[in-house]
Design a protein around this motif. Sequence first.
Motif, PDB file in Angstrom:
ATOM      1  N   TRP A 105      12.854  94.700  50.914  1.00 43.72           N
ATOM      2  CA  TRP A 105      13.922  94.407  49.958  1.00 43.72           C
ATOM      3  C   TRP A 105      14.837  93.376  50.594  1.00 43.72           C
ATOM      4  N   ASP A 106      14.935  92.212  49.986  1.00 46.93           N
ATOM      5  CA  ASP A 106      15.694  91.098  50.549  1.00 46.93           C
ATOM      6  C   ASP A 106      17.111  91.107  49.990  1.00 46.93           C
ATOM      7  N   TYR A 107      18.092  91.199  50.862  1.00 42.53           N
ATOM      8  CA  TYR A 107      19.492  91.091  50.438  1.00 42.53           C
ATOM      9  C   TYR A 107      20.246  90.121  51.344  1.00 42.53           C
ATOM     10  N   SER A 108      19.560  89.030  51.736  1.00 38.71           N
ATOM     11  CA  SER A 108      20.186  87.994  52.556  1.00 38.71           C
ATOM     12  C   SER A 108      21.400  87.418  51.838  1.00 38.71           C
ATOM     13  N   ALA A 109      22.424  87.095  52.615  1.00 39.25           N
ATOM     14  CA  ALA A 109      23.693  86.553  52.091  1.00 39.25           C
ATOM     15  C   ALA A 109      24.382  87.519  51.141  1.00 39.25           C
ATOM     16  N   CYS A 110      24.017  88.795  51.194  1.00 37.88           N
ATOM     17  CA  CYS A 110      24.636  89.798  50.318  1.00 37.88           C
ATOM     18  C   CYS A 110      25.157  90.974  51.138  1.00 37.88           C
ATOM     19  N   LYS A 111      26.047  91.689  50.502  1.00 40.80           N
ATOM     20  CA  LYS A 111      26.622  92.893  51.087  1.00 40.80           C
ATOM     21  C   LYS A 111      26.314  94.078  50.181  1.00 40.80           C
ATOM     22  N   ILE A 112      25.884  95.184  50.791  1.00 37.87           N
ATOM     23  CA  ILE A 112      25.597  96.387  50.012  1.00 37.87           C
ATOM     24  C   ILE A 112      26.906  97.109  49.712  1.00 37.87           C
ATOM     25  N   ILE A 113      27.163  97.386  48.443  1.00 39.11           N
ATOM     26  CA  ILE A 113      28.413  98.035  48.041  1.00 39.11           C
ATOM     27  C   ILE A 113      28.113  99.386  47.403  1.00 39.11           C
ATOM     28  N   THR A 114      29.144 100.208  47.341  1.00 39.03           N
ATOM     29  CA  THR A 114      29.002 101.546  46.787  1.00 39.03           C
ATOM     30  C   THR A 114      29.102 101.514  45.262  1.00 39.03           C
ATOM     31  N   ILE A 115      28.838 102.653  44.639  1.00 36.51           N
ATOM     32  CA  ILE A 115      28.935 102.757  43.175  1.00 36.51           C
ATOM     33  C   ILE A 115      30.386 102.573  42.727  1.00 36.51           C
ATOM     34  N   LYS A 116      31.329 103.082  43.496  1.00 39.30           N
ATOM     35  CA  LYS A 116      32.741 102.933  43.141  1.00 39.30           C
ATOM     36  C   LYS A 116      33.142 101.462  43.140  1.00 39.30           C
ATOM     37  N   GLU A 117      32.716 100.729  44.160  1.00 36.66           N
ATOM     38  CA  GLU A 117      33.017  99.301  44.204  1.00 36.66           C
ATOM     39  C   GLU A 117      32.324  98.567  43.065  1.00 36.66           C
ATOM     40  N   THR A 118      31.122  98.992  42.711  1.00 30.18           N
ATOM     41  CA  THR A 118      30.399  98.372  41.605  1.00 30.18           C
ATOM     42  C   THR A 118      31.142  98.569  40.291  1.00 30.18           C
ATOM     43  N   ASP A 119      31.657  99.772  40.054  1.00 32.55           N
ATOM     44  CA  ASP A 119      32.396 100.038  38.816  1.00 32.55           C
ATOM     45  C   ASP A 119      33.649  99.161  38.720  1.00 32.55           C
ATOM     46  N   LYS A 120      34.315  98.950  39.843  1.00 39.42           N
ATOM     47  CA  LYS A 120      35.504  98.088  39.832  1.00 39.42           C
ATOM     48  C   LYS A 120      35.132  96.650  39.482  1.00 39.42           C
ATOM     49  N   LEU A 121      34.020  96.173  40.046  1.00 36.84           N
ATOM     50  CA  LEU A 121      33.592  94.805  39.748  1.00 36.84           C
ATOM     51  C   LEU A 121      33.125  94.668  38.303  1.00 36.84           C
ATOM     52  N   ILE A 122      32.535  95.721  37.745  1.00 34.26           N
ATOM     53  CA  ILE A 122      32.138  95.681  36.329  1.00 34.26           C
ATOM     54  C   ILE A 122      33.373  95.514  35.441  1.00 34.26           C
ATOM     55  N   ALA A 123      34.433  96.259  35.758  1.00 35.97           N
ATOM     56  CA  ALA A 123      35.674  96.124  34.982  1.00 35.97           C
ATOM     57  C   ALA A 123      36.264  94.721  35.149  1.00 35.97           C
ATOM     58  N   THR A 124      36.168  94.167  36.345  1.00 39.98           N
ATOM     59  CA  THR A 124      36.671  92.809  36.587  1.00 39.98           C
ATOM     60  C   THR A 124      35.888  91.780  35.791  1.00 39.98           C
ATOM     61  N   GLU A 125      34.563  91.929  35.748  1.00 44.62           N
ATOM     62  CA  GLU A 125      33.727  90.986  35.006  1.00 44.62           C
ATOM     63  C   GLU A 125      33.985  91.082  33.512  1.00 44.62           C
ATOM     64  N   ILE A 126      34.149  92.272  32.975  1.00 40.39           N
ATOM     65  CA  ILE A 126      34.440  92.426  31.547  1.00 40.39           C
ATOM     66  C   ILE A 126      35.777  91.770  31.202  1.00 40.39           C
ATOM     67  N   ALA A 127      36.772  91.955  32.054  1.00 37.86           N
ATOM     68  CA  ALA A 127      38.079  91.328  31.817  1.00 37.86           C
ATOM     69  C   ALA A 127      37.971  89.804  31.881  1.00 37.86           C
TER      70      ALA A 127
END
Length: 696
Positions: free
Chosen positions: A415-437
């Motif tokens: 599984w390649d995740y170069s140049a990426c950071k693994i985030i938690t579900i809580k952080e993902t939910d916050k980013l989803i709200a940011t993207e919707i806004a």
Amino acid sequence: MRAVDPDLFPEDNDVPCDEPPPAALATDDVSSDESISSASDDENTPPIVQHRNSSSTAQPRTRRRKGRRKFTKKKGSMQGTNTYVKKKRVSARKRRRKAKPKAPIVEEAIDSEHLAISQERIRSIISEYYHVILEAPPPEDWDGEGGTVYQIIEGLKMDKNKDRHKVRRVILKTHKALLQGDEYVAMREYRPGTTAIKQGSIQQKLIADYREKGLSFTETTMMINRYCYENGLETVTRSAVVTMEGLMKPKYIPIKKRPQGSDDVNSTWAKCRYRFVTQLLIRMGYHNASYLDEDEIKEGAVDLDALTREFPDENGGLPDFFNPVELPPLDLDAIGWWDEMHKKCFIGQYREGQKVNVQFPRNEEGGFDINGTYSGDDVAASNLQVKYEKEGRLCLGVAVREVDGRREGVRLLPWDYSACKIITIKETDKLIATEIARVKALDRNTKEWTSDPEASARVYWNDLLVSVFSQIKQLSKAKAVLLASKGIKTIRDLHDLCSKPQSELKEFLKSVKGIALKGLQAMRDSCLTPEEGNRPRVEYYIDARNPYEARFGREPDEWGEEKWKSEILKSSTFSGKKCITELVKHIVLETKKCYAGNKHDATYYFYHDALSQLTNALTVEWMKTTKIPGEDKFIYDRWIKPELGLADMYGPSWVRPVGNSAEMMPMDNHLNNDGHESVRTQVVVSMSIMPAVVSG
């Protein structure tokens, strides 16, 4: 008896002298020694400093008179009779030759730990050495080679150039204190106008507080000055902070690195690890259960009777978490092992980690020749050092499976995740709200967020000017409202108006302020060919509460995830970030694929160590409620971890694989290093064949 001229012995209290006042020498009936004794006992006589050169024996004594000429007193043949002879001058060079410094009594007073001794303590040592060891020599013996300063520097192993003035200042103050009958004070004197910190001050307490917290001298000075500024106190300098710390008897303890694990057998980590490893051995069949024959018991098997005595349950029997009947079995040929590996990128023509460039003599054709010459590229041998190194980041998986009765190793799809950071579900939910806004803040007519992206570029006869004013030149919303108040509401009305004679248009425009004839004609020309009929209904996703849900829908994928969630993870907001759920899905699917059609297709497991994002409470809850596609099992059931409440007594944070157990992970044992070596070998081989490929 010969009288003594008192002018020969002027009283000079500034010059130290071993002799009593001249009046003591004028007696006729007492010898010179007795005169000295009686004079020294007189309570009106100033205190005499006993020097190393003084002696009670009848040695020649030096007298001083006007002109600074020196004479030597000798005893006559009769008592009270004294004669004086001129003393022979000795050159400075001869005096230096005769001076023999004493061997230092304190051999290692200031040794390699000199830096750990405070300046106050060093001054005290110098003063004691001068007073006690050297017996306080007079000032005329201080300077020059072999003098007092020289002896102290040599005896205390001090620097001849840096510490000479310090030693002389200390012995001068010590000498004055002895003449006055006082003790030498080693503490540094407070000089008015300086920023010295006083003992017992609030600044001294702040130094202790901030320095113990790990602040540097500069940071400590900044914090103290901030306090002083707020409370109207005089600020201090960094030098004053450093000096005061040396006077506060600090104790410097080196900071050591410690591993995350513990060698304490009574630590929680050790207890949980012992339980977890024991349970794994039992699940793999390494036990001596009573239902097994003697030849079926494997070497190194766990003694279940001993476990019963060590961990009895409520009834005194073997607990379920160590009972092979209750535990789900494990097979080494049915486990997918997964772990992350990072590889830093570097730019250069040499192998990673290479420190030396090896060259051999070669001939003109480029072949090796012991008598040939070197390339001369020794100066150009370098690798580029960049400011920010990039990493190749992979989650690698391996497994062992049985094929046609033969065991073979398998490399699972990474599984390649170069140049990426693994985030938690809580952080993902916050980013989803940011993207919707972010999307909801876009223009309503943004093409990709409408059901008919081309509709916004077309104009229809019955379109209201107020709705399409942004598509018509020279028309603003205010002008559209003004025209509507005069009966010009649609595109058709605008065309009908512009088709009238100019005289009527001019008369109409008199009642409409802010619109000229040319402007009105420019409005018509920008929509010369409107579409027939009414504008079709267009759905504007931005108007919805969740634009992604309105646009992509809620159709679930194979994991039961709604489609809009998978689409929102592809947005720019998630650039450089990947949710932990994506990693878990990949691990489960690739492990399942490895054992598909195998006898372990329904009993496989995956092992991943205690990654913080994986052991997060929300991730664990998600794994417990998410089913694997095509199975009735949940993801949590396929994860190797403590089972049946093995570590519940130690808290919820230990209900997971025990970390810091590298020997339990094949990747940590040697496979990660194999990966690094493979990359290095591939780089070298590809570089060597590249010229041949290009030339061919």
